[in-house]
Design a protein around this motif. Structure first.
Motif, PDB file in Angstrom:
ATOM      1  N   VAL A 204       6.977  35.631 -27.930  1.00  0.00           N
ATOM      2  CA  VAL A 204       8.282  35.152 -28.385  1.00  0.00           C
ATOM      3  C   VAL A 204       8.554  33.747 -27.876  1.00  0.00           C
ATOM      4  O   VAL A 204       9.160  32.923 -28.571  1.00  0.00           O
ATOM      5  N   ALA A 205       8.074  33.420 -26.660  1.00  0.00           N
ATOM      6  CA  ALA A 205       8.274  32.078 -26.115  1.00  0.00           C
ATOM      7  C   ALA A 205       7.539  31.025 -26.940  1.00  0.00           C
ATOM      8  O   ALA A 205       7.966  29.882 -27.024  1.00  0.00           O
ATOM      9  N   ARG A 206       6.399  31.402 -27.529  1.00  0.00           N
ATOM     10  CA  ARG A 206       5.646  30.617 -28.523  1.00  0.00           C
ATOM     11  C   ARG A 206       4.959  29.370 -27.974  1.00  0.00           C
ATOM     12  O   ARG A 206       3.917  28.994 -28.471  1.00  0.00           O
ATOM     13  N   CYS A 207       5.512  28.660 -27.026  1.00  0.00           N
ATOM     14  CA  CYS A 207       4.919  27.403 -26.545  1.00  0.00           C
ATOM     15  C   CYS A 207       4.650  27.488 -25.044  1.00  0.00           C
ATOM     16  O   CYS A 207       5.299  26.788 -24.256  1.00  0.00           O
ATOM     17  N   PRO A 208       3.733  28.325 -24.589  1.00  0.00           N
ATOM     18  CA  PRO A 208       3.518  28.456 -23.153  1.00  0.00           C
ATOM     19  C   PRO A 208       2.829  27.234 -22.572  1.00  0.00           C
ATOM     20  O   PRO A 208       2.118  26.505 -23.252  1.00  0.00           O
ATOM     21  N   GLY A 209       3.034  27.040 -21.280  1.00  0.00           N
ATOM     22  CA  GLY A 209       2.382  25.943 -20.579  1.00  0.00           C
ATOM     23  C   GLY A 209       1.043  26.379 -20.021  1.00  0.00           C
ATOM     24  O   GLY A 209       0.549  27.475 -20.331  1.00  0.00           O
ATOM     25  N   PRO A 210       0.425  25.535 -19.166  1.00  0.00           N
ATOM     26  CA  PRO A 210      -0.894  25.848 -18.602  1.00  0.00           C
ATOM     27  C   PRO A 210      -0.946  27.193 -17.883  1.00  0.00           C
ATOM     28  O   PRO A 210      -1.934  27.913 -17.977  1.00  0.00           O
ATOM     29  N   GLU A 211       0.131  27.539 -17.149  1.00  0.00           N
ATOM     30  CA  GLU A 211       0.137  28.822 -16.445  1.00  0.00           C
ATOM     31  C   GLU A 211       0.036  29.985 -17.418  1.00  0.00           C
ATOM     32  O   GLU A 211      -0.663  30.965 -17.171  1.00  0.00           O
ATOM     33  N   ASP A 212       0.760  29.874 -18.538  1.00  0.00           N
ATOM     34  CA  ASP A 212       0.743  30.948 -19.524  1.00  0.00           C
ATOM     35  C   ASP A 212      -0.608  31.018 -20.218  1.00  0.00           C
ATOM     36  O   ASP A 212      -1.109  32.097 -20.532  1.00  0.00           O
ATOM     37  N   ALA A 213      -1.199  29.860 -20.469  1.00  0.00           N
ATOM     38  CA  ALA A 213      -2.523  29.848 -21.082  1.00  0.00           C
ATOM     39  C   ALA A 213      -3.527  30.558 -20.181  1.00  0.00           C
ATOM     40  O   ALA A 213      -4.378  31.327 -20.649  1.00  0.00           O
ATOM     41  N   ALA A 214      -3.435  30.297 -18.873  1.00  0.00           N
ATOM     42  CA  ALA A 214      -4.349  30.955 -17.937  1.00  0.00           C
ATOM     43  C   ALA A 214      -4.139  32.465 -17.936  1.00  0.00           C
ATOM     44  O   ALA A 214      -5.102  33.249 -17.883  1.00  0.00           O
ATOM     45  N   ALA A 215      -2.868  32.886 -17.985  1.00  0.00           N
ATOM     46  CA  ALA A 215      -2.576  34.322 -18.000  1.00  0.00           C
ATOM     47  C   ALA A 215      -3.122  34.974 -19.271  1.00  0.00           C
ATOM     48  O   ALA A 215      -3.704  36.062 -19.231  1.00  0.00           O
ATOM     49  N   LEU A 216      -2.937  34.310 -20.423  1.00  0.00           N
ATOM     50  CA  LEU A 216      -3.449  34.852 -21.677  1.00  0.00           C
ATOM     51  C   LEU A 216      -4.973  34.897 -21.673  1.00  0.00           C
ATOM     52  O   LEU A 216      -5.591  35.861 -22.140  1.00  0.00           O
ATOM     53  N   ALA A 217      -5.588  33.845 -21.159  1.00  0.00           N
ATOM     54  CA  ALA A 217      -7.049  33.823 -21.101  1.00  0.00           C
ATOM     55  C   ALA A 217      -7.568  34.966 -20.230  1.00  0.00           C
ATOM     56  O   ALA A 217      -8.580  35.603 -20.561  1.00  0.00           O
ATOM     57  N   ALA A 218      -6.879  35.236 -19.128  1.00  0.00           N
ATOM     58  CA  ALA A 218      -7.305  36.319 -18.240  1.00  0.00           C
ATOM     59  C   ALA A 218      -7.262  37.658 -18.967  1.00  0.00           C
ATOM     60  O   ALA A 218      -8.142  38.508 -18.784  1.00  0.00           O
ATOM     61  N   VAL A 219      -6.244  37.865 -19.809  1.00  0.00           N
ATOM     62  CA  VAL A 219      -6.154  39.116 -20.574  1.00  0.00           C
ATOM     63  C   VAL A 219      -7.304  39.210 -21.564  1.00  0.00           C
ATOM     64  O   VAL A 219      -7.939  40.261 -21.726  1.00  0.00           O
ATOM     65  N   LEU A 220      -7.596  38.109 -22.253  1.00  0.00           N
ATOM     66  CA  LEU A 220      -8.634  38.125 -23.276  1.00  0.00           C
ATOM     67  C   LEU A 220     -10.026  38.314 -22.679  1.00  0.00           C
ATOM     68  O   LEU A 220     -10.925  38.846 -23.340  1.00  0.00           O
ATOM     69  N   GLU A 221     -10.227  37.889 -21.446  1.00  0.00           N
ATOM     70  CA  GLU A 221     -11.553  37.952 -20.835  1.00  0.00           C
ATOM     71  C   GLU A 221     -11.936  39.358 -20.389  1.00  0.00           C
ATOM     72  O   GLU A 221     -13.115  39.649 -20.187  1.00  0.00           O
TER      73      GLU A 221
END
Length: 759
Positions: free
Chosen positions: A609-626
């Motif tokens: 919903v936030a749609r535009c995450p910063g670097p911290e959010d990108a890292a969190a999403l990448a961790a989930v995908l990995e």
């Protein structure tokens, strides 16, 4: 004023002159009433057919909104509108070619005249209809013609003749022909009547119906009653909706419960025909009384149905008494009413009693009906009638209450349980509480939900809130019942949703439980923020997850203040979501429905919903995908990543690399690999292109095709055409994913473009 409306007939026309274009922009997006009216007059009096046509379309559209409670800002300009419409009709249809079709200026003019046309306009309307080549012009012309003919003191031979030509032109659609006939309704003189008679001889039911409807006007009906009656009685029951509706509007109503029933007595048959197609109030009442007092089951039932349906029969004092007498008779056999079946007489009688007005003395009669009724519809209507009787009493009749109560508990009557509970709840007030409490304590979940819904109504809920809270929280998440919705009861008791992913979880800490209650029942954003922060800061996975759900769900804090309600606590919600994604999966017992996925799902939806995450959010999403994901978590995570890459000016390198690696990982499911590639589709930059190119080397055909398809996106700076040509050559002609054809089409377009550049 009307916002967001372009026009009816000029949607593909853009006005070139700056003044006219600015005026049109003002009409479509008004800045104020004065500016809107100036713009309307500018277009209306511009002398430009398209501009004037757009103004006329706005006039008609604005007027149409008044049917829904709106107000037309331009109604005051009727005289000016009519003058401009007439001027446009004087221009040849072929003169204007910048509308959506030939003669668009005529369509706009005629449409604006549908309620304004006068007797003097019949010639202009006839000219327009004769020259029309488009259905829009003919349709609006017929409507305007009907208005003009209604204003005429005498006959209008030429316009009537033009309408007749359209009505019997078999090259036109039946709908258009019917519109032409409908315009003749108001026409005076024998010429129009002859055309309507001719229409009743058509093979098309819609044409027959329009002809019959026109002949039912008072000045024509007496002479053509037999023709109309013979025609409509020969129609099948499934005659077109439009035709039946028109005839119903003009009084053609057989009955409610006796369709297909036969009246063998000629006198009763004539009375029914008179009642269906009346020629006057006195004749109507005479026919009604003939049927009502005939003593024949079918005839009396038909009369009672007409009593309920027909306004002009209101006040027939004996209809209610005869209906009560009918209820004392046995139910009529199914054969008497082919469509309704058994007990049609009781259905007609119950409806008539309700219409006439129930009395307290009807209690014994309704008890007898409920005790012996075996037909579902009779029971349903009788329960409704019983409720009216109870509300008419000073004190409820115990026997009537008892028989209604049997519909709540007897297994053979359970299909009427919800209705019976509602009748008792509405009719007895607080006296129904003991029965409803007994029902919510039943082991039957259906009965619990039905009774709880009645107890949760505004006039009762404060007396029973504690009981309902315990009951709702005892229900398992996603509980299914045959009728009703347990969530509705929960929302009524607690004030709002529980959560999206934690239903069935009750917070054991009293302070957190209280905060959850306050969050659900919050009356304003400030109270919701206090409770939400308490849960977010608790460190307990279920409490944090519930708070996150209330942040992102449309039914959460957004309902109290829109996007602003989210913004005020966005930083804390995002921080809690990142922490949840870095943490291990939540305990399965905390979410009976989603198990260990609940915590990550709540957090991922916040980032989505936030749609535009910063670097911290990108890292969190990448961790989930990995790491290995369930299907539900993977779908939400990939969607969140896709939105983040789609809206970012530059693609986060970590997310791009992670998606590329996921797409090439043969241990992951084909669906996840393809979804990862489509998440890269809108990601800008060469890094995303490189990952897509690398994915084309995968052996899996689905992955190859998805990567190639995304490489053909227009924003890719350099499409590797040679690579795509080699890939396509290897793909099978049949059995490849559907996107393979899109790749082939893109290559053909590129080849055509290259040929043009070489030329």
């Amino acid at each position: 004023m009307v916002a967001g409306f372009h026009s009816f007939h000029w949607r593909h026309c853009e006005l070139d002159e700056p003044e006219l274009a600015a005026a049109h922009d003002e009409l479509a997006d008004p800045t104020g009433e004065d500016a809107y009216l100036r713009a309307f007059r500018t277009l209306l009096h511009s002398g430009h057919p398209a501009a004037a046509g757009i103004a006329l379309d706005h006039f008609q559209y604005s007027g149409a909104l008044t049917r829904f409670g709106g107000e037309s800002a331009v109604a005051r300009f009727e005289d000016q509108v009519l003058a401009v419409a007439r001027e446009l009709l004087r221009q040849p249809a072929a003169l204007v070619d910048d509308g959506d079709f030939a003669g668009a200026h005529h369509a706009s003019a005629l449409n604006a005249m549908m309620n304004l046309a006068e007797e003097s306009d019949v010639g202009l309307i006839a000219d327009a209809l004769e020259s029309a080549t488009e259905g829009n012009v003919r349709s609006t012309g017929c409507t305007a013609a009907g208005q003009a003919l209604a204003k005429c003191a005498g006959s209008s031979p030429r316009l009537v003749g033009v309408l007749g030509s359209l009505a019997f032109d078999e090259g036109l659609d039946v709908r258009e022909r019917a519109e032409a006939l409908s315009a003749l309704d108001e026409a005076k003189g024998s010429q129009a009547t002859a055309l309507l008679v001719r229409a009743t001889e058509s093979d098309e039911v819609e044409i027959q119906a329009e002809g019959a409807a026109g002949l039912m006007r008072p000045d024509r009906f007496a002479a053509h009653r037999e023709r109309v009656e013979r025609l409509v009685t020969g129609w099948p029951d499934d005659v077109g909706y439009k035709a039946r509706m028109m005839l119903d509007d003009r009084g053609w109503f057989h009955s409610t419960h006796w369709i297909g029933a036969e009246l063998s007595d000629p006198e009763l048959h004539r009375a029914h025909a008179q009642l269906r197609l009346p020629v006057g109030k006195r004749a109507t009442r005479r026919a009604f009384r003939t049927l009502l007092h005939s003593g024949r089951t079918v005839a009396v039932g038909i009369a009672l149905d007409h009593f309920v349906r027909t306004e002009r029969l209101r006040g027939s004092w004996d209809a209610g008494e005869i209906a009560r007498a009918v209820l004392r008779h046995p139910p009529s056999p199914a054969g008497l009413s082919p469509r309704t079946g058994a007990a049609a007489n009781h259905l007609s009688a119950l409806a008539a009693i309700q219409h006439a007005g129930v009395r307290p003395s009807d209690a014994d009669l309704i008890v007898e009906v409920l005790e012996r009724a075996t037909v579902r519809r009779v029971r349903s209507v009788a329960l409704s009638t019983a409720g009216q009787v109870l509300r008419a009493m000073d004190r409820p009749d115990p026997r009537l209450v008892d028989v209604i109560g049997r519909f709540v508990y007897e297994s053979g009557l359970r299909e009427h349980r919800k209705s019976a509970l509602h009748v008792l709840s509405r009719s007895l007030g607080a006296e129904a509480d003991p029965l409803l409490i007994r029902a919510v304590r039943s082991e039957d979940r259906d009965l619990q939900v039905d009774a709880a819904w009645e107890l949760s109504r505004p006039e009762r809920i404060d007396r029973h809130r504690a009981l309902l809270e315990d009951l709702v929280e005892s229900w398992p998440p996603g509980m299914k019942v045959s009728r009703g919705n347990p969530d509705w009861v929960g929302n009524a008791v607690f004030g709002g949703m529980h959560s999206a992913h934690w239903k069935g979880s009750r917070l054991s800490d009293p302070g957190l439980y209280r905060a959850h209650r306050e969050l659900r029942a919050a009356g304003d954003a400030e109270a919701a923020h206090r409770a939400l922060r308490t849960l977010l800061r608790s460190g307990q996975p279920a409490a944090v997850g519930i708070a996150l759900d209330h942040w992102w769900c449309p039914g959460g804090i957004e309902r109290l203040g829109g996007a602003d309600a989210r913004t005020a606590v966005a930083a804390e919600a995002l921080a809690a979501a990142r922490e949840a994604l870095r943490s291990p999966p939540s305990p399965s017992a905390s979410s009976p429905q989603y198990g260990t996925d609940a915590g990550h799902l709540s957090a991922l939806h916040v980032l989505r919903v936030a749609r535009c995450p910063g670097p911290e959010d990108a890292a969190a999403l990448a961790a989930v995908l990995e790491r290995p994901m369930s299907e539900g978590v993977g779908e939400v995570a990939l969607h969140a990543v896709e939105l983040a890459l789609e809206e970012g000016r530059s693609a986060d390198p970590l997310l791009v690399r992670t998606l590329g690696a996921l797409a090439r990982d043969e241990s992951r499911s084909p669906a996840d690999r393809v979804s990862a590639l489509y998440a890269l589709r809108d990601a800008p930059g060469d890094a995303a292109t490189e990952e897509l190119v690398r994915a084309t080397a995968c052996d899996a055909l689905d992955v190859q095709v998805a990567a190639a398809h995304n490489l053909t996106e227009e924003h890719r700076s350099a499409v590797p055409r040679d690579l795509l040509v080699r890939l396509v050559a290897q793909w099978p002609e049949e059995g490849a994913p559907g996107a393979a054809d899109l790749v082939r089409e893109s290559l053909e377009d590129l080849a055509d473009l290259q040929d043009l550049e070489e030329e």
